[in-house]
Design a protein around this motif. Structure first.
Motif, PDB file in Angstrom:
ATOM      1  N   UNK A   1      11.048   2.455   3.017  1.00  0.00           N
ATOM      2  CA  UNK A   1       9.792   2.419   2.264  1.00  0.00           C
ATOM      3  C   UNK A   1       9.868   3.520   1.223  1.00  0.00           C
ATOM      4  N   UNK A   2       9.538   3.170  -0.003  1.00  0.00           N
ATOM      5  CA  UNK A   2       9.491   4.139  -1.097  1.00  0.00           C
ATOM      6  C   UNK A   2       8.052   4.246  -1.589  1.00  0.00           C
ATOM      7  N   UNK A   3       7.791   5.292  -2.341  1.00  0.00           N
ATOM      8  CA  UNK A   3       6.445   5.430  -2.912  1.00  0.00           C
ATOM      9  C   UNK A   3       6.544   5.954  -4.341  1.00  0.00           C
ATOM     10  N   UNK A   4       5.496   5.716  -5.098  1.00  0.00           N
ATOM     11  CA  UNK A   4       5.389   6.233  -6.453  1.00  0.00           C
ATOM     12  C   UNK A   4       4.779   7.626  -6.384  1.00  0.00           C
ATOM     13  N   UNK A   5       5.559   8.632  -6.742  1.00  0.00           N
ATOM     14  CA  UNK A   5       5.113  10.026  -6.588  1.00  0.00           C
ATOM     15  C   UNK A   5       3.887  10.340  -7.440  1.00  0.00           C
ATOM     16  N   UNK A   6       3.668   9.592  -8.510  1.00  0.00           N
ATOM     17  CA  UNK A   6       2.539   9.860  -9.406  1.00  0.00           C
ATOM     18  C   UNK A   6       1.203   9.410  -8.824  1.00  0.00           C
ATOM     19  N   UNK A   7       1.269   8.682  -7.706  1.00  0.00           N
ATOM     20  CA  UNK A   7       0.036   8.157  -7.125  1.00  0.00           C
ATOM     21  C   UNK A   7      -0.505   9.032  -5.995  1.00  0.00           C
ATOM     22  N   UNK A   8       0.133  10.184  -5.778  1.00  0.00           N
ATOM     23  CA  UNK A   8      -0.324  11.116  -4.755  1.00  0.00           C
ATOM     24  C   UNK A   8      -0.282  12.541  -5.306  1.00  0.00           C
ATOM     25  N   UNK A   9      -1.213  13.400  -4.887  1.00  0.00           N
ATOM     26  CA  UNK A   9      -1.163  14.800  -5.331  1.00  0.00           C
ATOM     27  C   UNK A   9       0.136  15.470  -4.894  1.00  0.00           C
ATOM     28  N   UNK A  10       0.559  16.455  -5.644  1.00  0.00           N
ATOM     29  CA  UNK A  10       1.814  17.133  -5.329  1.00  0.00           C
ATOM     30  C   UNK A  10       1.791  17.772  -3.950  1.00  0.00           C
ATOM     31  N   UNK A  11       0.601  18.190  -3.490  1.00  0.00           N
ATOM     32  CA  UNK A  11       0.515  18.845  -2.188  1.00  0.00           C
ATOM     33  C   UNK A  11       0.226  17.865  -1.054  1.00  0.00           C
ATOM     34  N   UNK A  12       0.278  16.566  -1.346  1.00  0.00           N
ATOM     35  CA  UNK A  12       0.015  15.562  -0.306  1.00  0.00           C
ATOM     36  C   UNK A  12       0.902  14.336  -0.519  1.00  0.00           C
ATOM     37  N   UNK A  13       2.197  14.562  -0.511  1.00  0.00           N
ATOM     38  CA  UNK A  13       3.161  13.482  -0.682  1.00  0.00           C
ATOM     39  C   UNK A  13       3.562  12.939   0.699  1.00  0.00           C
ATOM     40  N   UNK A  14       3.593  11.619   0.875  1.00  0.00           N
ATOM     41  CA  UNK A  14       3.968  11.061   2.179  1.00  0.00           C
ATOM     42  C   UNK A  14       5.424  11.361   2.516  1.00  0.00           C
ATOM     43  N   UNK A  15       5.723  11.393   3.826  1.00  0.00           N
ATOM     44  CA  UNK A  15       7.088  11.715   4.238  1.00  0.00           C
ATOM     45  C   UNK A  15       7.554  10.965   5.482  1.00  0.00           C
ATOM     46  N   UNK A  16       6.651  10.280   6.176  1.00  0.00           N
ATOM     47  CA  UNK A  16       7.030   9.586   7.402  1.00  0.00           C
ATOM     48  C   UNK A  16       6.552   8.143   7.362  1.00  0.00           C
ATOM     49  N   UNK A  17       7.116   7.335   8.250  1.00  0.00           N
ATOM     50  CA  UNK A  17       6.706   5.931   8.309  1.00  0.00           C
ATOM     51  C   UNK A  17       5.265   5.821   8.802  1.00  0.00           C
ATOM     52  N   UNK A  18       4.806   6.799   9.587  1.00  0.00           N
ATOM     53  CA  UNK A  18       3.414   6.786  10.026  1.00  0.00           C
ATOM     54  C   UNK A  18       2.469   6.923   8.841  1.00  0.00           C
ATOM     55  N   UNK A  19       2.892   7.645   7.796  1.00  0.00           N
ATOM     56  CA  UNK A  19       2.058   7.802   6.601  1.00  0.00           C
ATOM     57  C   UNK A  19       1.803   6.467   5.906  1.00  0.00           C
ATOM     58  N   UNK A  20       2.746   5.547   6.029  1.00  0.00           N
ATOM     59  CA  UNK A  20       2.580   4.225   5.401  1.00  0.00           C
ATOM     60  C   UNK A  20       1.409   3.487   6.047  1.00  0.00           C
ATOM     61  N   UNK A  21       1.167   3.783   7.308  1.00  0.00           N
ATOM     62  CA  UNK A  21       0.079   3.116   8.042  1.00  0.00           C
ATOM     63  C   UNK A  21      -1.218   3.926   8.012  1.00  0.00           C
ATOM     64  N   UNK A  22      -1.220   5.032   7.288  1.00  0.00           N
ATOM     65  CA  UNK A  22      -2.396   5.909   7.206  1.00  0.00           C
ATOM     66  C   UNK A  22      -3.092   5.698   5.860  1.00  0.00           C
ATOM     67  N   UNK A  23      -3.987   4.717   5.805  1.00  0.00           N
ATOM     68  CA  UNK A  23      -4.634   4.380   4.539  1.00  0.00           C
ATOM     69  C   UNK A  23      -5.741   5.370   4.173  1.00  0.00           C
TER      70      UNK A  23
END
Length: 378
Positions: free
Chosen positions: A156-178
């Motif tokens: 799973x990849x993400x667009x870094x511009x869609x999250x604040x610099x201090x809150x970037x996802x890093x785990x697969x659990x984050x994908x399920x954390x809406x």
């Protein structure tokens, strides 16, 4: 290939045509080239298209065509390769000469007699130090009718511009954390990978995933976790879709093949980042349709040798399936960046990796696909 010609001033013997052809074949053999009888073939090779086929074109196809004079035609049909082989075999007209296929489909095709059994140590090239193929390919890379060329990952990849610099996802659990990581997700419209990720996000250890999925309770648990993001998902079916959806910011997260994301990051300078946590890595490689082995065995030997698999890693971030190739991975052919950190098998990337269980999916794919489709329709 060196140009061989007669030197001026030397007598030319007028041999019969048959003898001239015999000399030509002998000379080609002495130079290690394909014989006249085998040259100038057209090989119909089935693969996945996109950046992956391009990497094959650069690493294997072009060198082979230059060496032999063969013509290679690329057919982007691997997504439905099993169905295609079945249809061509039933029609009695198999036009594909070599097929890039996933191991689970290769097991089925082999059992149905659609593809050739392979004697790997007889057919394939040894490693440079003499190690036989059966010891040089990574675990699981050589099946009864299958030879892997690459190790790739579903990530799973993400667009870094869609999250604040201090809150970037890093785990697969984050994908399920809406709640903490809002935005649409795009996921492959199949149960494969999604069920594994759902269980891991729900707390199942990576080494236990398939044991849990073999139980009814485990299946229900996975679908219950997918329920938590179902309304936030755009389902994709073609490999080119996730990078485009991410680039257009229609989604914040996207499951994808790691090579597709790498290509978008490097070639298009897209602001993507890969979540390597819980990558589901797979092998991918070649099968030979029944009756085609004599035609393609020389090419197959060439395309799976140590040098060619190392060369492919210059063009795409898929790890070579031979141990002897891994140490030869160098830099990206166009940008010069170090390719090693972009490989699925790079140790920091591989720490929580899951190997796709091909036997599990060969046994349960039909049943779980029906349940997945029914779940989507709810």
């Amino acid at each position: 290939m060196k140009d061989v010609s007669l030197q001026a001033g030397k007598p030319v013997l007028k041999l019969p045509v048959l003898k001239l052809m015999t000399c030509a074949v002998a000379g080609a053999s002495a130079l290690g080239l394909t014989s006249v009888a085998q040259a100038q073939q057209t090989l119909n090779i089935v693969s996945w298209g996109g950046a992956y086929t391009m990497s094959q074109q650069k690493a294997y196809h072009e060198p082979w065509m230059e060496q032999t004079g063969d013509e290679i035609i690329n057919l982007d049909r691997s997504g439905n390769a099993l169905a295609g082989l079945r249809a061509q075999t039933q029609a009695g007209n198999v036009t594909w000469d070599l097929v890039d296929m996933l191991p689970a489909d290769a097991m089925i095709a082999c059992a149905e007699g659609l593809i050739e059994p392979l004697d790997h140590d007889e057919l394939l090239e040894d490693a440079p130090d003499g190690t036989p193929p059966s010891e040089d390919f990574v675990d699981g890379a050589l099946g009864e009718c299958f030879v892997a060329s690459i190790v790739y990952s579903n990530i799973v990849a993400f667009n870094t511009e869609m999250f604040p610099e201090d809150n970037q996802p890093s785990t697969i659990a984050d994908v399920f954390d809406v709640e903490n990581f809002p935005g649409k997700r795009t996921l492959l419209r199949k149960p494969i990978n999604n069920l594994e990720w759902a269980l891991i996000a729900d707390g199942v250890a990576t080494e236990d995933v398939y044991d849990v999925l073999e139980t009814e309770e485990g299946i229900q648990r996975a679908f219950a976790k997918l329920d938590t993001i179902k309304d936030h998902v755009i389902w994709w079916e073609e490999g080119a879709q996730p990078p485009q959806l991410l680039a257009d910011k229609e989604v914040a997260f996207g499951s994808a093949y790691n090579g597709r994301i790498f290509d978008a990051m490097v070639s298009e300078n897209q602001p993507f980042e890969i979540i390597w946590d819980a990558q589901v890595f797979e092998l991918d490689g070649w099968v030979v349709p029944t009756g085609k082995l004599d035609k393609v065995k020389d090419y197959l030997r060439f395309a799976t040798d140590t040098q060619r698999l190392a060369d492919q890693a210059q063009y795409i971030s898929y790890g070579p399936a031979r141990y002897s190739s891994s140490d030869m991975v160098s830099v990206h052919a166009e940008t010069g960046i170090d390719m090693m950190p972009h490989m699925p098998t790079f140790p920091p990337n591989f720490a929580t990796a899951i190997q796709k269980d091909d036997e599990f999916w060969a046994d349960y794919n039909d049943e779980l696909t029906q349940r997945f489709d029914a779940w989507l329709a709810q």
